[in-house]
Design a protein around this motif. Sequence first.
Motif, short mmCIF file in Angstrom:
data_model
loop_
_atom_site.label_atom_id
_atom_site.label_comp_id
_atom_site.label_asym_id
_atom_site.label_seq_id
_atom_site.Cartn_x
_atom_site.Cartn_y
_atom_site.Cartn_z
N GLN A 110 0.85 -1.17 0.00
CA GLN A 110 0.00 0.00 0.00
C GLN A 110 0.90 1.24 0.00
O GLN A 110 1.94 1.24 0.66
N PRO A 111 0.54 2.29 -0.73
CA PRO A 111 1.41 3.47 -0.81
C PRO A 111 1.70 4.11 0.54
O PRO A 111 2.75 4.72 0.73
N SER A 112 0.78 3.96 1.50
CA SER A 112 0.94 4.63 2.79
C SER A 112 1.74 3.81 3.80
O SER A 112 2.04 4.31 4.89
N ARG A 113 2.07 2.58 3.47
CA ARG A 113 2.75 1.73 4.44
C ARG A 113 4.25 1.99 4.47
O ARG A 113 4.83 2.48 3.49
N THR A 114 4.87 1.65 5.59
CA THR A 114 6.28 1.92 5.82
C THR A 114 7.11 0.65 5.65
O THR A 114 6.58 -0.46 5.73
N PRO A 115 8.43 0.81 5.46
CA PRO A 115 9.29 -0.38 5.39
C PRO A 115 9.20 -1.25 6.63
O PRO A 115 9.28 -2.49 6.54
N ALA A 116 9.03 -0.63 7.81
CA ALA A 116 8.91 -1.42 9.04
C ALA A 116 7.69 -2.34 8.99
O ALA A 116 7.74 -3.48 9.47
N GLN A 117 6.61 -1.87 8.40
CA GLN A 117 5.41 -2.71 8.28
C GLN A 117 5.65 -3.86 7.30
O GLN A 117 5.20 -4.99 7.54
N TYR A 118 6.36 -3.61 6.21
CA TYR A 118 6.67 -4.68 5.26
C TYR A 118 7.63 -5.69 5.86
O TYR A 118 7.55 -6.89 5.56
N MET A 119 8.53 -5.24 6.72
CA MET A 119 9.44 -6.17 7.39
C MET A 119 8.67 -7.16 8.24
O MET A 119 8.97 -8.36 8.27
N ARG A 120 7.66 -6.67 8.96
CA ARG A 120 6.85 -7.55 9.80
C ARG A 120 5.99 -8.49 8.95
O ARG A 120 5.77 -9.64 9.32
#
Length: 229
Positions: free
Chosen positions: A145-155
């Motif tokens: 999602q455009p609003s998500r952060t790398p930290a969220q993708y890591m999890r």
Amino acid sequence: MDTLQIDSTQLVVFRNDARYDYDRELVGGSQNLLEWLAEVVSEWLNETFDVVLDSDVTYWALLILGALVVAFALWLYWRFRPKLFVKGEKNGALDYDVTEDTIYGVDFDKDISKALKAADYRQAVRLLYLQTLLHLQNTGRIDWQPSRTPAQYMRQADIAPFSDMSRHFIQVRYGNYQATSDLFDRMKALQKEVMLQTAVTPNGQTAVSPNAQTSVSPNAQTTKKGGEP
């Protein structure tokens, strides 16, 4: 001759009588806000639950509770705003527009090659990371999602090489760290590991990494030559 005499006994009585304590309205209370709140909570617990607590116990309980609330608020702030906790200049200018961080409609191989020829390693690192996100999206490991952060993708992905790759990207993207050819090569190697661990076979299953080791049961028997037992 002075005939006025003071009755010392009556003077002591007046001094001990709260009705004549005119200075009490001018002197502030000795309790601070936390002590007052502890007293209020203690009275409420006593009246509501018939629980008697010492004011000192309530005071320290409120102090610890307040510290936990502050710690939880800081954790939430870090959880949803990770870039504020990355070392680097806060107001450093970026070499690319934030709104361009998309994984669709981009010829990554062509653009990465162009950035490398121009020695624009910051752009090359950015494109390489977005290309990895596209791969993880296509293999169902993340929900981009455009609003998500790398930290969220890591999890979401929960892949060690991708986590390392994300940390390098965060340092360059948010921490204004200098991107170099060596950093790009390290991230390229990490990308290969990510793709190996998330490769999809024709039957739709994730391929096993070539570094994976096959465990052998200690009870397994080896057949010897010549029909030996």
